[in-house]
Design a protein around this motif. Structure first.
Motif, PDB file in Angstrom:
ATOM      1  N   GLU A 129       0.828  -1.204   0.000  1.00 44.70           N
ATOM      2  CA  GLU A 129       0.000   0.000   0.000  1.00 44.70           C
ATOM      3  C   GLU A 129       0.863   1.255   0.000  1.00 44.70           C
ATOM      4  O   GLU A 129       0.567   2.225  -0.718  1.00 44.70           O
ATOM      5  CB  GLU A 129      -0.922   0.014   1.222  1.00 44.70           C
ATOM      6  CG  GLU A 129      -2.017  -1.031   1.177  1.00 44.70           C
ATOM      7  CD  GLU A 129      -2.855  -1.036   2.453  1.00 44.70           C
ATOM      8  OE1 GLU A 129      -3.289   0.050   2.889  1.00 44.70           O
ATOM      9  OE2 GLU A 129      -3.048  -2.139   3.011  1.00 44.70           O
ATOM     10  N   LEU A 130       1.917   1.238   0.798  1.00 42.94           N
ATOM     11  CA  LEU A 130       2.823   2.390   0.828  1.00 42.94           C
ATOM     12  C   LEU A 130       3.477   2.600  -0.535  1.00 42.94           C
ATOM     13  O   LEU A 130       3.629   3.748  -0.981  1.00 42.94           O
ATOM     14  CB  LEU A 130       3.898   2.199   1.903  1.00 42.94           C
ATOM     15  CG  LEU A 130       3.435   2.364   3.349  1.00 42.94           C
ATOM     16  CD1 LEU A 130       4.559   1.989   4.307  1.00 42.94           C
ATOM     17  CD2 LEU A 130       2.950   3.772   3.616  1.00 42.94           C
ATOM     18  N   GLU A 136       1.828   7.357  -6.302  1.00 40.46           N
ATOM     19  CA  GLU A 136       0.767   8.332  -6.538  1.00 40.46           C
ATOM     20  C   GLU A 136       1.135   9.736  -6.061  1.00 40.46           C
ATOM     21  O   GLU A 136       0.633  10.725  -6.584  1.00 40.46           O
ATOM     22  CB  GLU A 136      -0.525   7.895  -5.833  1.00 40.46           C
ATOM     23  CG  GLU A 136      -1.159   6.653  -6.397  1.00 40.46           C
ATOM     24  CD  GLU A 136      -2.311   6.136  -5.529  1.00 40.46           C
ATOM     25  OE1 GLU A 136      -2.753   6.856  -4.602  1.00 40.46           O
ATOM     26  OE2 GLU A 136      -2.754   5.000  -5.777  1.00 40.46           O
ATOM     27  N   HIS A 137       1.979   9.823  -5.046  1.00 38.49           N
ATOM     28  CA  HIS A 137       2.258  11.115  -4.410  1.00 38.49           C
ATOM     29  C   HIS A 137       3.749  11.472  -4.435  1.00 38.49           C
ATOM     30  O   HIS A 137       4.241  12.117  -3.527  1.00 38.49           O
ATOM     31  CB  HIS A 137       1.747  11.107  -2.962  1.00 38.49           C
ATOM     32  CG  HIS A 137       0.294  10.842  -2.848  1.00 38.49           C
ATOM     33  ND1 HIS A 137      -0.657  11.804  -3.110  1.00 38.49           N
ATOM     34  CD2 HIS A 137      -0.383   9.713  -2.525  1.00 38.49           C
ATOM     35  CE1 HIS A 137      -1.851  11.281  -2.936  1.00 38.49           C
ATOM     36  NE2 HIS A 137      -1.714  10.017  -2.592  1.00 38.49           N
ATOM     37  N   ASP A 138       4.442  11.089  -5.492  1.00 43.46           N
ATOM     38  CA  ASP A 138       5.874  11.363  -5.542  1.00 43.46           C
ATOM     39  C   ASP A 138       6.184  12.857  -5.703  1.00 43.46           C
ATOM     40  O   ASP A 138       7.313  13.277  -5.525  1.00 43.46           O
ATOM     41  CB  ASP A 138       6.557  10.527  -6.626  1.00 43.46           C
ATOM     42  CG  ASP A 138       6.045  10.827  -8.023  1.00 43.46           C
ATOM     43  OD1 ASP A 138       5.002  11.497  -8.148  1.00 43.46           O
ATOM     44  OD2 ASP A 138       6.693  10.378  -8.982  1.00 43.46           O
ATOM     45  N   GLU A 139       5.174  13.665  -5.970  1.00 38.92           N
ATOM     46  CA  GLU A 139       5.360  15.112  -6.108  1.00 38.92           C
ATOM     47  C   GLU A 139       5.296  15.833  -4.764  1.00 38.92           C
ATOM     48  O   GLU A 139       5.858  16.900  -4.602  1.00 38.92           O
ATOM     49  CB  GLU A 139       4.273  15.704  -7.037  1.00 38.92           C
ATOM     50  CG  GLU A 139       4.209  15.062  -8.408  1.00 38.92           C
ATOM     51  CD  GLU A 139       5.437  15.360  -9.244  1.00 38.92           C
ATOM     52  OE1 GLU A 139       5.915  16.508  -9.211  1.00 38.92           O
ATOM     53  OE2 GLU A 139       5.935  14.433  -9.913  1.00 38.92           O
ATOM     54  N   ASP A 140       4.610  15.206  -3.804  1.00 37.82           N
ATOM     55  CA  ASP A 140       4.414  15.841  -2.490  1.00 37.82           C
ATOM     56  C   ASP A 140       5.557  15.419  -1.560  1.00 37.82           C
ATOM     57  O   ASP A 140       5.551  14.322  -0.999  1.00 37.82           O
ATOM     58  CB  ASP A 140       3.056  15.421  -1.923  1.00 37.82           C
ATOM     59  CG  ASP A 140       2.708  16.119  -0.624  1.00 37.82           C
ATOM     60  OD1 ASP A 140       3.612  16.617   0.071  1.00 37.82           O
ATOM     61  OD2 ASP A 140       1.503  16.140  -0.294  1.00 37.82           O
ATOM     62  N   GLU A 141       6.548  16.313  -1.381  1.00 39.18           N
ATOM     63  CA  GLU A 141       7.760  15.982  -0.619  1.00 39.18           C
ATOM     64  C   GLU A 141       7.477  15.551   0.812  1.00 39.18           C
ATOM     65  O   GLU A 141       8.054  14.580   1.302  1.00 39.18           O
ATOM     66  CB  GLU A 141       8.719  17.176  -0.599  1.00 39.18           C
ATOM     67  CG  GLU A 141       9.548  17.315  -1.843  1.00 39.18           C
ATOM     68  CD  GLU A 141      10.544  18.460  -1.710  1.00 39.18           C
ATOM     69  OE1 GLU A 141      11.176  18.591  -0.641  1.00 39.18           O
ATOM     70  OE2 GLU A 141      10.672  19.217  -2.688  1.00 39.18           O
ATOM     71  N   LEU A 147       5.906   8.667   4.144  1.00 40.37           N
ATOM     72  CA  LEU A 147       5.649   7.326   3.596  1.00 40.37           C
ATOM     73  C   LEU A 147       6.948   6.523   3.487  1.00 40.37           C
ATOM     74  O   LEU A 147       6.978   5.334   3.817  1.00 40.37           O
ATOM     75  CB  LEU A 147       4.972   7.434   2.218  1.00 40.37           C
ATOM     76  CG  LEU A 147       3.563   8.030   2.196  1.00 40.37           C
ATOM     77  CD1 LEU A 147       3.097   8.225   0.753  1.00 40.37           C
ATOM     78  CD2 LEU A 147       2.586   7.165   2.973  1.00 40.37           C
ATOM     79  N   SER A 148       8.009   7.188   3.043  1.00 41.84           N
ATOM     80  CA  SER A 148       9.310   6.509   2.903  1.00 41.84           C
ATOM     81  C   SER A 148       9.847   6.060   4.257  1.00 41.84           C
ATOM     82  O   SER A 148      10.375   4.958   4.393  1.00 41.84           O
ATOM     83  CB  SER A 148      10.325   7.428   2.225  1.00 41.84           C
ATOM     84  OG  SER A 148       9.931   7.715   0.911  1.00 41.84           O
ATOM     85  N   ARG A 149       9.702   6.930   5.248  1.00 43.59           N
ATOM     86  CA  ARG A 149      10.176   6.594   6.599  1.00 43.59           C
ATOM     87  C   ARG A 149       9.384   5.404   7.164  1.00 43.59           C
ATOM     88  O   ARG A 149       9.967   4.473   7.721  1.00 43.59           O
ATOM     89  CB  ARG A 149      10.062   7.819   7.501  1.00 43.59           C
ATOM     90  CG  ARG A 149      10.741   7.667   8.832  1.00 43.59           C
ATOM     91  CD  ARG A 149      10.788   8.941   9.657  1.00 43.59           C
ATOM     92  NE  ARG A 149       9.499   9.615   9.715  1.00 43.59           N
ATOM     93  CZ  ARG A 149       9.297  10.909   9.404  1.00 43.59           C
ATOM     94  NH1 ARG A 149      10.293  11.661   9.033  1.00 43.59           N
ATOM     95  NH2 ARG A 149       8.095  11.441   9.489  1.00 43.59           N
ATOM     96  N   ASP A 150       8.077   5.438   6.986  1.00 48.74           N
ATOM     97  CA  ASP A 150       7.249   4.312   7.454  1.00 48.74           C
ATOM     98  C   ASP A 150       7.614   3.022   6.726  1.00 48.74           C
ATOM     99  O   ASP A 150       7.703   1.955   7.339  1.00 48.74           O
ATOM    100  CB  ASP A 150       5.760   4.613   7.252  1.00 48.74           C
ATOM    101  CG  ASP A 150       5.201   5.578   8.287  1.00 48.74           C
ATOM    102  OD1 ASP A 150       5.959   6.007   9.187  1.00 48.74           O
ATOM    103  OD2 ASP A 150       3.997   5.893   8.190  1.00 48.74           O
ATOM    104  N   LYS A 151       7.838   3.143   5.435  1.00 44.87           N
ATOM    105  CA  LYS A 151       8.197   1.957   4.645  1.00 44.87           C
ATOM    106  C   LYS A 151       9.510   1.358   5.143  1.00 44.87           C
ATOM    107  O   LYS A 151       9.617   0.134   5.302  1.00 44.87           O
ATOM    108  CB  LYS A 151       8.304   2.314   3.164  1.00 44.87           C
ATOM    109  CG  LYS A 151       8.666   1.133   2.293  1.00 44.87           C
ATOM    110  CD  LYS A 151       8.794   1.524   0.836  1.00 44.87           C
ATOM    111  CE  LYS A 151       9.349   0.377   0.042  1.00 44.87           C
ATOM    112  NZ  LYS A 151       9.701   0.743  -1.316  1.00 44.87           N
TER     113      LYS A 151
END
Length: 187
Positions: A129-130, A136-141, A147-151
């Protein structure tokens, strides 16, 4: 030889020693997710010289048959006691599994495997899901960073559960005893 072949003083000394052991075992059964009364029942069976029926245990423990049955079922599920057949008896009889190494491994491999597999499934689905959200949201830093940290945290958890499964494998295959040998009894 049985206890009734000893004099009263000898019986009393032995029973006091056994009671202390049974009390301690009962207190520590919470490690296995059991009640202290199930631990006391285990202790009773441990010192029994022959398999016992629920009626036998009920008389000794002064517990209700329902409570006794529940405790025995829990001990059976954890493979800490075995149901045994006895010629001429129609009642189920039970005895302790004396191989404590096997009891430990059975309990922890069953419980740990269930937890590890359940958690792995959850973490893997969450990572999927992440990954979708990251695309979908690679534009929103800001969102991408969270999301990256959670992943990353979840990937570390997956690595742990994969390690835990390998540890469980070493127990099930008994390779663990090559790494941590069983203690030899002094003769």
């Amino acid at each position: 030889m049985s206890l009734d072949q000893l004099n009263e003083e000898q019986q009393s000394k032995i029973m006091n020693i056994r009671k202390r052991v049974i009390q301690t075992v009962g207190k520590n059964m919470e490690l296995y997710g059991l009640t202290s009364s199930a631990g006391h029942l285990y202790g009773l069976l441990f010192f029994a010289n022959q398999p016992m029926t629920l009626d036998d245990m009920g008389r000794e423990m002064e517990m209700s048959k329902t409570s006794m049955s529940t405790s025995v079922r829990n001990l059976l599920d954890l493979q800490m006691v075995n149901k045994v057949w006895s010629k001429g008896s129609r009642k189920d009889q039970y005895e302790v599994e004396y191989d404590w190494h096997q009891t430990f491994m059975d309990y922890f491999t069953i419980k740990w495997r269930q937890a590890a597999e359940s958690n792995l499934l959850t973490f893997r689905k969450a990572i999927e899901e992440l990954n979708r959200l990251l695309k979908e949201h690679d534009e929103d830093e800001k969102l991408y960073e969270i999301l990256s940290r959670d992943k990353k945290k979840m990937e570390e958890a997956v690595a742990y559960y994969k390690w835990l499964n390998r540890l469980i494998d070493t127990m099930e295959s008994e390779e663990i005893f090559q790494l941590v040998p069983k203690e030899e009894l002094d003769k």
